[in-house]
Design a protein around this motif. Structure first.
Motif, mmCIF file in Angstrom:
data_model
loop_
_atom_site.group_PDB
_atom_site.id
_atom_site.type_symbol
_atom_site.label_atom_id
_atom_site.label_comp_id
_atom_site.label_asym_id
_atom_site.label_seq_id
_atom_site.Cartn_x
_atom_site.Cartn_y
_atom_site.Cartn_z
ATOM 1 N N GLY A 1 10.956 7.256 6.851
ATOM 2 C CA GLY A 1 12.285 7.777 6.568
ATOM 3 C C GLY A 1 13.360 6.721 6.415
ATOM 4 N N ARG A 2 13.002 5.470 6.573
ATOM 5 C CA ARG A 2 13.988 4.384 6.414
ATOM 6 C C ARG A 2 13.904 3.828 4.996
ATOM 7 N N PRO A 3 14.946 3.161 4.516
ATOM 8 C CA PRO A 3 14.936 2.660 3.141
ATOM 9 C C PRO A 3 14.166 1.347 2.945
ATOM 10 N N GLN A 4 13.919 0.611 4.037
ATOM 11 C CA GLN A 4 13.296 -0.698 3.881
ATOM 12 C C GLN A 4 11.976 -0.781 4.641
ATOM 13 N N LEU A 5 11.003 -1.439 4.004
ATOM 14 C CA LEU A 5 9.680 -1.594 4.609
ATOM 15 C C LEU A 5 9.224 -3.043 4.473
ATOM 16 N N VAL A 6 8.836 -3.639 5.601
ATOM 17 C CA VAL A 6 8.241 -4.971 5.608
ATOM 18 C C VAL A 6 6.762 -4.810 5.940
ATOM 19 N N VAL A 7 5.916 -5.338 5.074
ATOM 20 C CA VAL A 7 4.465 -5.277 5.284
ATOM 21 C C VAL A 7 3.969 -6.659 5.674
ATOM 22 N N GLN A 8 3.357 -6.752 6.838
ATOM 23 C CA GLN A 8 2.691 -7.980 7.254
ATOM 24 C C GLN A 8 1.220 -7.831 6.883
ATOM 25 N N HIS A 9 0.774 -8.651 5.928
ATOM 26 C CA HIS A 9 -0.629 -8.617 5.520
ATOM 27 C C HIS A 9 -1.435 -9.417 6.538
ATOM 28 N N VAL A 10 -2.130 -8.726 7.409
ATOM 29 C CA VAL A 10 -2.923 -9.374 8.454
ATOM 30 C C VAL A 10 -4.357 -9.530 7.973
ATOM 31 N N MET A 11 -4.862 -10.742 8.001
ATOM 32 C CA MET A 11 -6.218 -11.017 7.540
ATOM 33 C C MET A 11 -7.235 -10.419 8.513
ATOM 34 N N PHE A 12 -7.967 -9.412 8.038
ATOM 35 C CA PHE A 12 -8.993 -8.750 8.856
ATOM 36 C C PHE A 12 -9.947 -8.084 7.876
ATOM 37 N N ALA A 13 -11.000 -8.804 7.476
ATOM 38 C CA ALA A 13 -11.964 -8.277 6.512
ATOM 39 C C ALA A 13 -12.810 -7.181 7.155
ATOM 40 N N PRO A 14 -13.367 -6.285 6.356
ATOM 41 C CA PRO A 14 -14.136 -5.163 6.905
ATOM 42 C C PRO A 14 -15.295 -5.567 7.799
ATOM 43 N N ASP A 15 -15.907 -6.729 7.534
ATOM 44 C CA ASP A 15 -17.065 -7.135 8.328
ATOM 45 C C ASP A 15 -16.708 -8.036 9.502
ATOM 46 N N TRP A 16 -15.412 -8.300 9.715
ATOM 47 C CA TRP A 16 -14.990 -9.110 10.851
ATOM 48 C C TRP A 16 -14.878 -8.224 12.098
ATOM 49 N N GLU A 17 -15.023 -8.858 13.257
ATOM 50 C CA GLU A 17 -14.881 -8.125 14.511
ATOM 51 C C GLU A 17 -13.501 -8.320 15.132
ATOM 52 N N ALA A 18 -12.724 -9.231 14.571
ATOM 53 C CA ALA A 18 -11.372 -9.490 15.073
ATOM 54 C C ALA A 18 -10.501 -9.954 13.920
ATOM 55 N N ALA A 19 -9.209 -9.791 14.073
ATOM 56 C CA ALA A 19 -8.268 -10.277 13.054
ATOM 57 C C ALA A 19 -8.186 -11.795 13.106
ATOM 58 N N CYS A 20 -7.696 -12.369 12.047
ATOM 59 C CA CYS A 20 -7.454 -13.810 11.979
ATOM 60 C C CYS A 20 -6.580 -14.244 13.156
ATOM 61 N N LYS A 21 -6.959 -15.343 13.811
ATOM 62 C CA LYS A 21 -6.197 -15.801 14.979
ATOM 63 C C LYS A 21 -4.779 -16.225 14.591
ATOM 64 N N SER A 22 -4.627 -16.802 13.377
ATOM 65 C CA SER A 22 -3.296 -17.234 12.957
ATOM 66 C C SER A 22 -2.409 -16.038 12.637
ATOM 67 N N CYS A 23 -2.966 -15.046 11.928
ATOM 68 C CA CYS A 23 -2.198 -13.819 11.663
ATOM 69 C C CYS A 23 -1.825 -13.129 12.970
ATOM 70 N N SER A 24 -2.718 -13.197 13.954
ATOM 71 C CA SER A 24 -2.433 -12.601 15.258
ATOM 72 C C SER A 24 -1.308 -13.340 15.969
ATOM 73 N N PHE A 25 -1.211 -14.640 15.728
ATOM 74 C CA PHE A 25 -0.106 -15.457 16.255
ATOM 75 C C PHE A 25 1.219 -14.909 15.736
ATOM 76 N N TRP A 26 1.269 -14.574 14.453
ATOM 77 C CA TRP A 26 2.475 -13.977 13.863
ATOM 78 C C TRP A 26 2.703 -12.574 14.441
ATOM 79 N N ALA A 27 1.626 -11.799 14.567
ATOM 80 C CA ALA A 27 1.758 -10.429 15.055
ATOM 81 C C ALA A 27 2.300 -10.389 16.477
ATOM 82 N N ASP A 28 1.880 -11.331 17.315
ATOM 83 C CA ASP A 28 2.437 -11.407 18.663
ATOM 84 C C ASP A 28 3.952 -11.582 18.606
ATOM 85 N N GLY A 29 4.423 -12.283 17.576
ATOM 86 C CA GLY A 29 5.849 -12.546 17.446
ATOM 87 C C GLY A 29 6.658 -11.334 17.035
#
Length: 245
Positions: free
Chosen positions: A66-94
């Motif tokens: 319902g808001r006018p603005q959307l920011v998408v964080q593209h987090v590296m996590f391929a279908p066959d991985w068991e965890a997201a990219c550690k560097s992308c997770s560093f950003w996500a923690d932030g």
């Protein structure tokens, strides 16, 4: 670490004021850049994207909440991985705790990855994250916004990442995309950044840049080699004496 001159408080203030003049130059340049960014032309998004979330399928429009603005964080996590990219997770923690602050300024932030929703939810619970995270594994969103690439593109050396300025270093790469939704429900792509362009969004790095040691990444196999998932760092008590002591 370089050797530093030890001076009086008065001498330090004089040196600090000289540096402050340069910081103000950067601040003014950053403000001009932000104005230029806001003035960029937009691209209308006519393609329909369906994402898989914890409560079922949602559209790109639904992600705005319902808001006018959307920011998408593209987090590296391929279908066959068991965890997201550690560097992308560093950003996500932030940005994890920024969600309500952004919402107060009419902006929604969401993470999007190729991995199936069940894997995203499991990893999200492991990390203690609360932001919305949906899967684009059943659509072309990641490819269209140039953070996921086919083996054919990589083998042919097609320069697509970071607007063709940065070579591929894998089929999954990081990025941020920004969208605007008007009152008529039309959606527009307004901005994207990749590679070093993401640096400004990592608060931990900005804090490290204030310190004498800085990021302290010299001599590492690659700059972010030291980064771990938040629950994988060695406990402080087990580290013993500081390596710089």
């Amino acid at each position: 670490m370089q050797q530093h001159q030890i001076v009086s408080r008065e001498q330090w203030v004089a040196a600090r004021k000289s540096h402050l003049a340069h910081e103000k130059e950067l601040s003014r340049a950053r403000e001009r850049l932000a104005e230029e960014r806001r003035a960029l032309p937009w691209v209308k998004v006519d393609k329909v994207y369906l994402f898989d979330g914890p409560n079922g399928m949602v559209t790109l429009g639904d992600l705005f909440k319902g808001r006018p603005q959307l920011v998408v964080q593209h987090v590296m996590f391929a279908p066959d991985w068991e965890a997201a990219c550690k560097s992308c997770s560093f950003w996500a923690d932030g940005f994890e705790r920024m969600v309500p602050h952004l919402a107060a300024r009419d902006t929604t932030i969401v993470a999007i990855s190729l991995a199936p929703s069940a894997k995203l939810e499991a990893f999200k619970n492991r990390m203690g994250w609360t932001f919305d995270w949906v899967s684009s594994g059943n659509n072309d969103f990641n490819h269209d916004y140039e953070v996921s690439f086919t083996r054919e593109e990589i083998d042919r050396g097609v320069q697509k990442y970071n607007f063709g300025t940065t070579p591929f270093y894998g089929p999954e790469l990081p990025g941020i995309s920004v969208f605007f939704r008007n009152e008529a429900g039309e959606i527009f792509h307004t901005y994207s950044c990749f590679a070093r362009g993401l640096d400004m969004m990592n608060a931990a790095y900005q804090y490290l840049d204030l310190t004498p040691l800085g990021r302290h990444e010299e001599g590492l196999p690659y700059p972010m080699d030291w980064v771990r998932l938040r629950d994988q760092y060695e406990p402080e008590a087990a580290k013993g004496a500081c390596c710089h002591g």
